[in-house]
Write a protein that holds these residues in place. Structure first.
Motif, PDB file in Angstrom:
ATOM      1  N   PRO A 210       0.795  -1.236   0.000  1.00 54.55           N
ATOM      2  CA  PRO A 210       0.000   0.000   0.000  1.00 54.55           C
ATOM      3  C   PRO A 210       0.824   1.281   0.000  1.00 54.55           C
ATOM      4  O   PRO A 210       0.618   2.163  -0.839  1.00 54.55           O
ATOM      5  N   MET A 211       1.775   1.417   0.915  1.00 54.39           N
ATOM      6  CA  MET A 211       2.537   2.662   0.987  1.00 54.39           C
ATOM      7  C   MET A 211       3.527   2.801  -0.164  1.00 54.39           C
ATOM      8  O   MET A 211       3.896   3.919  -0.534  1.00 54.39           O
ATOM      9  N   GLU A 212       3.931   1.682  -0.748  1.00 56.46           N
ATOM     10  CA  GLU A 212       4.786   1.747  -1.939  1.00 56.46           C
ATOM     11  C   GLU A 212       4.031   2.405  -3.093  1.00 56.46           C
ATOM     12  O   GLU A 212       4.572   3.264  -3.804  1.00 56.46           O
ATOM     13  N   LEU A 213       2.776   2.007  -3.289  1.00 61.94           N
ATOM     14  CA  LEU A 213       1.975   2.605  -4.361  1.00 61.94           C
ATOM     15  C   LEU A 213       1.679   4.076  -4.060  1.00 61.94           C
ATOM     16  O   LEU A 213       1.641   4.902  -4.971  1.00 61.94           O
ATOM     17  N   TYR A 214       1.459   4.378  -2.789  1.00 66.23           N
ATOM     18  CA  TYR A 214       1.165   5.753  -2.399  1.00 66.23           C
ATOM     19  C   TYR A 214       2.371   6.663  -2.611  1.00 66.23           C
ATOM     20  O   TYR A 214       2.240   7.770  -3.135  1.00 66.23           O
ATOM     21  N   ARG A 215       3.531   6.180  -2.228  1.00 61.02           N
ATOM     22  CA  ARG A 215       4.725   7.025  -2.280  1.00 61.02           C
ATOM     23  C   ARG A 215       5.429   7.009  -3.629  1.00 61.02           C
ATOM     24  O   ARG A 215       6.155   7.948  -3.954  1.00 61.02           O
ATOM     25  N   ASP A 216       5.227   5.933  -4.393  1.00 62.55           N
ATOM     26  CA  ASP A 216       6.005   5.780  -5.621  1.00 62.55           C
ATOM     27  C   ASP A 216       5.134   5.242  -6.768  1.00 62.55           C
ATOM     28  O   ASP A 216       5.413   4.174  -7.317  1.00 62.55           O
ATOM     29  N   PRO A 217       4.082   5.971  -7.160  1.00 61.87           N
ATOM     30  CA  PRO A 217       3.221   5.494  -8.250  1.00 61.87           C
ATOM     31  C   PRO A 217       3.941   5.539  -9.592  1.00 61.87           C
ATOM     32  O   PRO A 217       4.742   6.441  -9.838  1.00 61.87           O
ATOM     33  N   ASN A 218       3.644   4.568 -10.449  1.00 63.57           N
ATOM     34  CA  ASN A 218       4.292   4.504 -11.759  1.00 63.57           C
ATOM     35  C   ASN A 218       3.639   5.404 -12.796  1.00 63.57           C
ATOM     36  O   ASN A 218       4.259   5.727 -13.807  1.00 63.57           O
ATOM     37  N   ASN A 219       2.371   5.744 -12.576  1.00 62.79           N
ATOM     38  CA  ASN A 219       1.667   6.556 -13.575  1.00 62.79           C
ATOM     39  C   ASN A 219       0.589   7.407 -12.916  1.00 62.79           C
ATOM     40  O   ASN A 219       0.307   7.275 -11.721  1.00 62.79           O
ATOM     41  N   LYS A 220      -0.009   8.275 -13.710  1.00 60.44           N
ATOM     42  CA  LYS A 220      -1.003   9.222 -13.197  1.00 60.44           C
ATOM     43  C   LYS A 220      -2.233   8.510 -12.666  1.00 60.44           C
ATOM     44  O   LYS A 220      -2.828   8.937 -11.667  1.00 60.44           O
ATOM     45  N   PHE A 221      -2.643   7.405 -13.316  1.00 63.91           N
ATOM     46  CA  PHE A 221      -3.830   6.695 -12.871  1.00 63.91           C
ATOM     47  C   PHE A 221      -3.648   6.162 -11.451  1.00 63.91           C
ATOM     48  O   PHE A 221      -4.504   6.354 -10.585  1.00 63.91           O
ATOM     49  N   VAL A 222      -2.535   5.492 -11.188  1.00 63.65           N
ATOM     50  CA  VAL A 222      -2.281   4.944  -9.857  1.00 63.65           C
ATOM     51  C   VAL A 222      -2.152   6.072  -8.837  1.00 63.65           C
ATOM     52  O   VAL A 222      -2.690   6.000  -7.734  1.00 63.65           O
ATOM     53  N   ALA A 223      -1.463   7.141  -9.212  1.00 61.57           N
ATOM     54  CA  ALA A 223      -1.278   8.275  -8.304  1.00 61.57           C
ATOM     55  C   ALA A 223      -2.618   8.885  -7.912  1.00 61.57           C
ATOM     56  O   ALA A 223      -2.822   9.266  -6.758  1.00 61.57           O
ATOM     57  N   GLY A 224      -3.545   8.970  -8.862  1.00 60.57           N
ATOM     58  CA  GLY A 224      -4.851   9.551  -8.580  1.00 60.57           C
ATOM     59  C   GLY A 224      -5.796   8.613  -7.869  1.00 60.57           C
ATOM     60  O   GLY A 224      -6.682   9.043  -7.136  1.00 60.57           O
ATOM     61  N   PHE A 225      -5.600   7.302  -8.067  1.00 60.27           N
ATOM     62  CA  PHE A 225      -6.528   6.332  -7.472  1.00 60.27           C
ATOM     63  C   PHE A 225      -6.173   6.003  -6.038  1.00 60.27           C
ATOM     64  O   PHE A 225      -7.050   5.775  -5.199  1.00 60.27           O
ATOM     65  N   ILE A 226      -4.879   5.963  -5.718  1.00 59.08           N
ATOM     66  CA  ILE A 226      -4.435   5.622  -4.364  1.00 59.08           C
ATOM     67  C   ILE A 226      -4.234   6.907  -3.571  1.00 59.08           C
ATOM     68  O   ILE A 226      -3.429   7.754  -3.926  1.00 59.08           O
ATOM     69  N   GLY A 227      -4.969   7.018  -2.485  1.00 60.22           N
ATOM     70  CA  GLY A 227      -4.933   8.223  -1.662  1.00 60.22           C
ATOM     71  C   GLY A 227      -6.297   8.891  -1.642  1.00 60.22           C
ATOM     72  O   GLY A 227      -6.988   8.940  -2.659  1.00 60.22           O
ATOM     73  N   SER A 228      -6.708   9.372  -0.474  1.00 60.24           N
ATOM     74  CA  SER A 228      -8.021  10.009  -0.342  1.00 60.24           C
ATOM     75  C   SER A 228      -7.898  11.245   0.535  1.00 60.24           C
ATOM     76  O   SER A 228      -7.427  11.155   1.676  1.00 60.24           O
ATOM     77  N   PRO A 229      -8.312  12.432   0.022  1.00 57.39           N
ATOM     78  CA  PRO A 229      -8.751  12.700  -1.349  1.00 57.39           C
ATOM     79  C   PRO A 229      -7.632  12.408  -2.351  1.00 57.39           C
ATOM     80  O   PRO A 229      -6.476  12.310  -1.971  1.00 57.39           O
ATOM     81  N   SER A 230      -8.004  12.307  -3.610  1.00 56.44           N
ATOM     82  CA  SER A 230      -7.029  11.943  -4.622  1.00 56.44           C
ATOM     83  C   SER A 230      -6.041  13.085  -4.879  1.00 56.44           C
ATOM     84  O   SER A 230      -6.273  14.241  -4.504  1.00 56.44           O
ATOM     85  N   MET A 231      -4.945  12.730  -5.520  1.00 54.17           N
ATOM     86  CA  MET A 231      -3.895  13.695  -5.828  1.00 54.17           C
ATOM     87  C   MET A 231      -4.426  14.821  -6.721  1.00 54.17           C
ATOM     88  O   MET A 231      -5.266  14.607  -7.587  1.00 54.17           O
ATOM     89  N   ASN A 232      -3.939  16.037  -6.468  1.00 61.40           N
ATOM     90  CA  ASN A 232      -4.238  17.173  -7.350  1.00 61.40           C
ATOM     91  C   ASN A 232      -3.334  17.116  -8.577  1.00 61.40           C
ATOM     92  O   ASN A 232      -2.162  16.758  -8.470  1.00 61.40           O
ATOM     93  N   PHE A 233      -3.875  17.494  -9.730  1.00 56.05           N
ATOM     94  CA  PHE A 233      -3.077  17.543 -10.953  1.00 56.05           C
ATOM     95  C   PHE A 233      -3.224  18.919 -11.600  1.00 56.05           C
ATOM     96  O   PHE A 233      -4.339  19.381 -11.865  1.00 56.05           O
ATOM     97  N   LEU A 234      -2.085  19.569 -11.831  1.00 49.62           N
ATOM     98  CA  LEU A 234      -2.044  20.863 -12.520  1.00 49.62           C
ATOM     99  C   LEU A 234      -1.313  20.689 -13.848  1.00 49.62           C
ATOM    100  O   LEU A 234      -0.409  19.863 -13.956  1.00 49.62           O
ATOM    101  N   ASN A 235      -1.705  21.469 -14.829  1.00 46.19           N
ATOM    102  CA  ASN A 235      -1.020  21.439 -16.119  1.00 46.19           C
ATOM    103  C   ASN A 235       0.290  22.214 -16.029  1.00 46.19           C
ATOM    104  O   ASN A 235       0.358  23.279 -15.416  1.00 46.19           O
ATOM    105  N   GLY A 236       1.327  21.658 -16.643  1.00 40.84           N
ATOM    106  CA  GLY A 236       2.618  22.326 -16.624  1.00 40.84           C
ATOM    107  C   GLY A 236       3.418  22.044 -17.877  1.00 40.84           C
ATOM    108  O   GLY A 236       3.006  21.257 -18.735  1.00 40.84           O
TER     109      GLY A 236
END
Length: 352
Positions: free
Chosen positions: A218-244
């Protein structure tokens, strides 16, 4: 007890392929959770392990046995469903022992196994009651008890808590975690609720559209996601994403007043990116970038502020402590660039 191995597993319904060559190893005694949005294939994959869905291609092994073509009764698994599926005219002890009775197991052995399951699940006071006299949580414990008495090599749970209210879900999560510790069995658990996944799992398998996106603790996925989908799905509330965008080795974000000086890996100049920031890694500070507060949600010990930048960028901030922002405020935000994640906008892969 024993582990489960999936080798290049495929599932098709006619010409429609829903599971795309899944490879996965679940170790002996591991609590593995399949998680993902509706329609991602997690329940289908579980039912294939159980033998309730035919495997179109690949191999499923339980321990040393190839069970790909075996009937469910020959696989050494027991499944707990979303619905309790209890016989209303039978008592709790009759429900738990019914499967053994149908297999002509001696009464003395059935009594012993039911008593042991009842002890583990704290059902001793309810053995002579019928399902109508039980709460939802008690009924689900009876359903789990029915699986325990069979002595399976692998337990399979298909969203077993989704019919329970919020308080009972928390109680049953604790019960299932305790059950796993006590009997040490291999368990595969399906849920769409990432909070359940994070609190129960030794290993989480994140699925999307029949493909494994990432596997890990669990904490491996939370701290070190491989892609945006995993980063946004694991964690509540989900990760914020800004355009850059990457310019001259820095990250420029229209919603922020400053450039982010941080590692951009081998990303080329001009590459457009998603900048990921978790709500708990942001802090309100007058010296930070300016945002307006659109809405706040207070949950007691924690609150969530929904903010927007002058450019329209939206962001959620977690707050604790006595002083918190209010709707209509204009606030500054600061954060540590070491906590920022970068993802390519086209591939959604993590930029490291």
């Amino acid at each position: 007890m024993t582990g489960v191995t999936l080798n290049s597993v495929i599932k098709k319904y006619g010409e429609t392929q829903v599971i795309h060559g899944v490879d996965l190893t679940i170790e002996d005694g591991e609590f593995c959770v399949f998680v993902g949005p509706s329609g991602c294939g997690k329940s289908t994959l579980l039912r294939m392990v159980a033998g309730l869905e035919e495997t179109t291609g690949g191999e499923i092994r339980i321990g040393e046995r190839d069970v790909t073509k075996l009937d469910p009764s020959e696989r050494g698994v027991a499944m707990v469903f979303q619905t309790y599926a209890l016989y209303p005219h039978m008592t709790v002890k009759e429900n738990m022992g019914f499967g053994l009775k149908m297999n002509k197991i001696p009464k003395a052995i059935i009594k012993e196994k039911v008593a042991e399951a009842s002890r583990i699940l704290k059902l001793d006071d309810y053995l002579d009651r019928k399902p109508a006299a039980l709460s939802g949580g008690q009924r689900q414990r009876v359903s789990i008890g029915r699986a325990i008495v069979r002595g399976p090599e692998v337990f399979l749970f298909d969203e077993p808590l989704s019919n329970l209210d919020a308080e009972l879900r928390v109680d049953m999560r604790v019960e299932i975690a305790r059950l796993h510790r006590e009997i040490g069995a291999t368990m595969i658990y399906v849920t769409h609720d990432q909070v359940e996944a994070m609190t129960l799992a030794d290993k989480i398998v994140v699925l999307r559209k029949g493909v494994i996106e990432q596997v890990g603790a669990p904490m491996e996925l939370y701290r070190d996601p491989n892609n945006k989908f995993v980063a946004g799905f694991i964690g509540s509330p989900s990760m914020n994403f800004l355009n850059g965008q990457i310019k001259n080795g820095a990250v420029v974000v229209p919603g922020l007043a400053r450039e982010l000086s941080m590692s951009v890996g081998s990303a080329v100049d001009g590459r457009v990116v998603h900048v990921g920031l978790r709500p708990e890694h942001l802090q309100v500070d007058p010296a930070g970038d300016t945002f307006s507060v659109d809405l706040t949600e207070s949950l007691g010990g924690v609150s969530y502020a929904y903010l927007s930048a002058p450019t329209g960028e939206r962001i959620v901030v977690e707050e604790r402590g006595d002083e918190r922002v209010s709707e209509g405020d204009t606030v500054g935000l600061i954060f540590d660039t070491d906590r920022v994640f970068l993802f390519d906008q086209q591939t959604e892969h993590r930029i490291r």
